[in-house]
Design a protein around this motif. Structure first.
Motif, PDB file in Angstrom:
ATOM      1  N   GLY A 172       0.847  -1.160  -0.174  1.00 17.10           N
ATOM      2  CA  GLY A 172       0.032  -0.014  -0.158  1.00 17.10           C
ATOM      3  C   GLY A 172       0.905   0.984   0.014  1.00 17.10           C
ATOM      4  N   ALA A 173       0.174   2.267  -0.233  1.00 16.94           N
ATOM      5  CA  ALA A 173       0.882   3.648  -0.327  1.00 16.94           C
ATOM      6  C   ALA A 173       0.100   4.734  -0.068  1.00 16.94           C
ATOM      7  CB  ALA A 173       1.388   3.851  -1.649  1.00 16.94           C
ATOM      8  N   PHE A 174       0.558   5.902   0.463  1.00 17.69           N
ATOM      9  CA  PHE A 174      -0.265   7.128   0.490  1.00 17.69           C
ATOM     10  C   PHE A 174       1.021   8.434   0.228  1.00 17.69           C
ATOM     11  CE2 PHE A 174       0.916   6.411   4.929  1.00 17.69           C
ATOM     12  CZ  PHE A 174       1.685   7.632   5.293  1.00 17.69           C
ATOM     13  N   GLY A 175       0.423   9.651  -0.149  1.00 22.34           N
ATOM     14  CA  GLY A 175       1.455  10.499  -0.395  1.00 22.34           C
ATOM     15  C   GLY A 175       0.737  12.060  -0.515  1.00 22.34           C
ATOM     16  N   SER A 176       1.253  13.146  -0.610  1.00 23.33           N
ATOM     17  CA  SER A 176       0.988  14.227  -0.614  1.00 23.33           C
ATOM     18  C   SER A 176       0.074  14.748  -1.915  1.00 23.33           C
ATOM     19  CB  SER A 176       2.154  15.128  -0.068  1.00 23.33           C
ATOM     20  OG  SER A 176       3.032  15.297  -1.151  1.00 23.33           O
ATOM     21  N   ARG A 177      -0.834  15.631  -1.660  1.00 19.34           N
ATOM     22  CA  ARG A 177      -1.551  16.198  -2.746  1.00 19.34           C
ATOM     23  C   ARG A 177      -0.531  17.265  -3.537  1.00 19.34           C
ATOM     24  NH1 ARG A 177      -5.721  15.691   0.978  1.00 19.34           N
ATOM     25  NH2 ARG A 177      -7.401  14.244   0.158  1.00 19.34           N
ATOM     26  N   ARG A 178       0.109  18.098  -2.321  1.00 15.90           N
ATOM     27  CA  ARG A 178       1.218  19.044  -2.958  1.00 15.90           C
ATOM     28  C   ARG A 178       2.340  18.566  -3.256  1.00 15.90           C
ATOM     29  NH1 ARG A 178       0.178  24.217   1.178  1.00 15.90           N
ATOM     30  NH2 ARG A 178      -1.964  24.902   0.362  1.00 15.90           N
ATOM     31  N   LYS A 179       3.225  19.419  -4.172  1.00 19.11           N
ATOM     32  CA  LYS A 179       4.583  19.392  -4.321  1.00 19.11           C
ATOM     33  C   LYS A 179       5.374  20.436  -3.723  1.00 19.11           C
ATOM     34  CE  LYS A 179       4.749  16.686  -8.476  1.00 19.11           C
ATOM     35  NZ  LYS A 179       5.328  16.354  -9.919  1.00 19.11           N
ATOM     36  N   TYR A 180       6.727  19.876  -3.347  1.00 20.96           N
ATOM     37  CA  TYR A 180       7.476  21.120  -2.196  1.00 20.96           C
ATOM     38  C   TYR A 180       8.753  21.426  -3.176  1.00 20.96           C
ATOM     39  CZ  TYR A 180       3.736  19.755   0.806  1.00 20.96           C
ATOM     40  OH  TYR A 180       2.451  19.509   1.446  1.00 20.96           O
ATOM     41  N   ALA A 211      15.933  21.854  -8.272  1.00 20.95           N
ATOM     42  CA  ALA A 211      15.124  22.516  -9.197  1.00 20.95           C
ATOM     43  C   ALA A 211      13.464  21.838  -9.282  1.00 20.95           C
ATOM     44  CB  ALA A 211      15.317  23.108 -10.376  1.00 20.95           C
ATOM     45  N   LYS A 212      13.345  20.525  -9.238  1.00 26.17           N
ATOM     46  CA  LYS A 212      12.098  19.994  -9.403  1.00 26.17           C
ATOM     47  C   LYS A 212      11.259  19.825  -8.155  1.00 26.17           C
ATOM     48  CE  LYS A 212      13.740  17.157 -13.381  1.00 26.17           C
ATOM     49  NZ  LYS A 212      15.143  17.606 -13.277  1.00 26.17           N
ATOM     50  N   PRO A 213       9.828  20.394  -8.292  1.00 26.68           N
ATOM     51  CA  PRO A 213       9.135  20.059  -6.982  1.00 26.68           C
ATOM     52  C   PRO A 213       8.995  18.766  -6.659  1.00 26.68           C
ATOM     53  CG  PRO A 213       8.337  21.946  -8.410  1.00 26.68           C
ATOM     54  CD  PRO A 213       9.371  21.236  -9.018  1.00 26.68           C
ATOM     55  N   MET A 214       8.895  18.117  -5.725  1.00 27.06           N
ATOM     56  CA  MET A 214       8.754  16.875  -5.068  1.00 27.06           C
ATOM     57  C   MET A 214       7.628  16.675  -4.252  1.00 27.06           C
ATOM     58  SD  MET A 214      12.319  15.111  -5.207  1.00 27.06           S
ATOM     59  CE  MET A 214      13.671  16.368  -4.179  1.00 27.06           C
ATOM     60  N   SER A 215       6.800  15.590  -4.570  1.00 27.79           N
ATOM     61  CA  SER A 215       5.743  15.295  -3.319  1.00 27.79           C
ATOM     62  C   SER A 215       6.386  14.049  -2.431  1.00 27.79           C
ATOM     63  CB  SER A 215       4.550  14.785  -4.200  1.00 27.79           C
ATOM     64  OG  SER A 215       4.866  13.750  -5.045  1.00 27.79           O
ATOM     65  N   VAL A 216       5.484  14.006  -1.418  1.00 33.31           N
ATOM     66  CA  VAL A 216       6.087  13.240  -0.229  1.00 33.31           C
ATOM     67  C   VAL A 216       5.190  11.687  -0.434  1.00 33.31           C
ATOM     68  CG1 VAL A 216       6.456  13.040   1.974  1.00 33.31           C
ATOM     69  CG2 VAL A 216       6.376  15.261   1.135  1.00 33.31           C
ATOM     70  N   HIS A 217       6.050  10.629  -0.014  1.00 31.19           N
ATOM     71  CA  HIS A 217       5.325   9.213  -0.232  1.00 31.19           C
ATOM     72  C   HIS A 217       5.597   8.534   0.902  1.00 31.19           C
ATOM     73  CE1 HIS A 217       4.296  10.209  -4.399  1.00 31.19           C
ATOM     74  NE2 HIS A 217       5.260  10.987  -4.501  1.00 31.19           N
ATOM     75  N   ALA A 218       4.759   7.510   1.106  1.00 29.55           N
ATOM     76  CA  ALA A 218       5.104   6.649   2.174  1.00 29.55           C
ATOM     77  C   ALA A 218       4.663   5.105   1.207  1.00 29.55           C
ATOM     78  CB  ALA A 218       4.524   6.755   3.519  1.00 29.55           C
ATOM     79  N   THR A 219       5.515   4.239   1.622  1.00 30.85           N
ATOM     80  CA  THR A 219       4.885   2.833   0.821  1.00 30.85           C
ATOM     81  C   THR A 219       5.260   1.588   1.669  1.00 30.85           C
ATOM     82  OG1 THR A 219       7.062   2.843  -0.358  1.00 30.85           O
ATOM     83  CG2 THR A 219       4.992   3.960  -1.633  1.00 30.85           C
ATOM     84  N   LEU A 220       4.673   0.630   1.332  1.00 29.13           N
ATOM     85  CA  LEU A 220       4.886  -0.765   2.072  1.00 29.13           C
ATOM     86  C   LEU A 220       4.857  -1.808   0.832  1.00 29.13           C
ATOM     87  CD1 LEU A 220       5.825  -2.689   4.432  1.00 29.13           C
ATOM     88  CD2 LEU A 220       3.180  -2.855   4.811  1.00 29.13           C
ATOM     89  N   TRP A 221       5.917  -2.374   0.595  1.00 27.88           N
ATOM     90  CA  TRP A 221       5.720  -3.495  -0.267  1.00 27.88           C
ATOM     91  C   TRP A 221       6.746  -4.619  -0.408  1.00 27.88           C
ATOM     92  CZ3 TRP A 221       8.650   0.890  -1.039  1.00 27.88           C
ATOM     93  CH2 TRP A 221       9.915   0.650  -1.639  1.00 27.88           C
ATOM     94  N   ASP A 222       6.791  -5.504  -1.159  1.00 29.87           N
ATOM     95  CA  ASP A 222       7.680  -6.870  -0.993  1.00 29.87           C
ATOM     96  C   ASP A 222       8.763  -6.654  -2.227  1.00 29.87           C
ATOM     97  OD1 ASP A 222       7.124  -9.089  -3.292  1.00 29.87           O
ATOM     98  OD2 ASP A 222       5.385  -8.112  -2.524  1.00 29.87           O
ATOM     99  N   TRP A 223       9.919  -6.935  -1.835  1.00 29.03           N
ATOM    100  CA  TRP A 223      11.137  -7.082  -2.614  1.00 29.03           C
ATOM    101  C   TRP A 223      11.564  -8.159  -2.866  1.00 29.03           C
ATOM    102  CZ3 TRP A 223      14.998  -2.553  -1.744  1.00 29.03           C
ATOM    103  CH2 TRP A 223      14.726  -1.383  -2.573  1.00 29.03           C
ATOM    104  N   ASP A 224      10.722  -9.401  -2.960  1.00 33.70           N
ATOM    105  CA  ASP A 224      11.396 -10.878  -2.929  1.00 33.70           C
ATOM    106  C   ASP A 224      12.319 -10.942  -4.262  1.00 33.70           C
ATOM    107  OD1 ASP A 224      10.214 -11.894  -0.985  1.00 33.70           O
ATOM    108  OD2 ASP A 224       8.606 -13.224  -2.221  1.00 33.70           O
ATOM    109  N   GLY A 225      13.230 -11.488  -4.006  1.00 37.71           N
ATOM    110  CA  GLY A 225      14.359 -11.651  -5.309  1.00 37.71           C
ATOM    111  C   GLY A 225      15.130 -10.559  -5.502  1.00 37.71           C
TER     112      GLY A 225
END
Length: 233
Positions: free
Chosen positions: A15-23, A135-149
């Motif tokens: 799953g994941a969630f993130g900001s609506r804005r960029k900073y 120079a590029k605005p960035m949004s904020v993210h949080a995620t959880l996933w699997d990296w098998d292999g």
């Protein structure tokens, strides 16, 4: 932001969630309580990103799960114009699943600083002749996933996720952003900034903080891209 949880099952894929804005520059922090017990093969992240394109910028804090009793590895990385591979990895010196801990990224035109609770562990400095996410605005993210292999997964992908322990849960709280927002929503120079931005706009490490970076490197660093002659001959 209200308290949140992300859940990983074999069916959901995470799953994941993130900001609506960029900073564009600022201080970004969140408190997390990571997956308890055997978290091998799972990855929890808190990061900034300008997008998914080939020339994107990104600043990463990624927590790579491990077998029960083994330290969780924090991978820090900086991408600029699609150029990444600047990893510093650290064994966390505490159990990140036992309680909430605070993880912070400070990003300005001089450096990117990574902080765990009250300790700075890395400073990525800007140099005139090297790519930098400036120079590029960035949004904020949080995620959880699997990296098998994956090569970066537990023991270079040799230890897969044990799905019998699912669901895997990460808890989040106290998300905080103190940052400039592009006034036009794009990449222009017009910025809307909070009062007193000097608390992070020109933030660099002092002598004591450079000492904690040296301590983390000496006692807990497990990977430094600068020392990887196989990847960078």
């Amino acid at each position: 932001m209200k308290d949140k949880v992300l859940i990983l099952t074999q069916q959901s894929g995470g799953g994941a969630f993130g900001s609506r804005r960029k900073y564009l520059h600022g201080e970004f922090s969140i408190q997390m309580k990571l997956v308890p017990g055997n978290s091998a093969g799972s990855v929890t992240s808190f990061y900034l990103s300008s997008g998914d394109g080939p020339g994107h910028d990104e600043i990463d804090m990624e927590f790579m799960g491990n077998a029960t009793g083994q330290p969780v590895v924090l991978n820090t990385n900086v991408w600029a114009n699609g150029d990444g591979k600047k990893e510093h990895q650290f064994d966390l010196w505490f159990d990140p699943a036992a309680d909430f801990h605070t993880y912070t990224i400070i990003w300005n035109h001089k450096n990117v600083l990574f902080k765990v609770d009250n300790l700075f562990i890395r400073s990525f400095k800007r140099y005139a002749d090297l790519p930098y996410p400036g120079a590029k605005p960035m949004s904020v993210h949080a995620t959880l996933w699997d990296w098998d292999g994956s090569y970066w997964a537990t023991q270079k992908g040799k230890v897969p996720v044990d799905w019998s322990g699912a669901p895997f849960v990460v808890s989040y709280r106290a998300y905080s952003v103190d940052a400039c927002v592009p006034a036009d929503g794009g990449e222009g120079s017009l910025l809307s900034c909070p009062a007193g931005t000097d608390r992070w706009m020109n933030r660099q490490l002092d002598d004591a903080e450079r000492g904690t970076v040296a301590w983390a490197k000496r006692d807990y660093m497990r990977y430094n891209y600068c020392d990887d002659g196989w990847r960078f001959p």
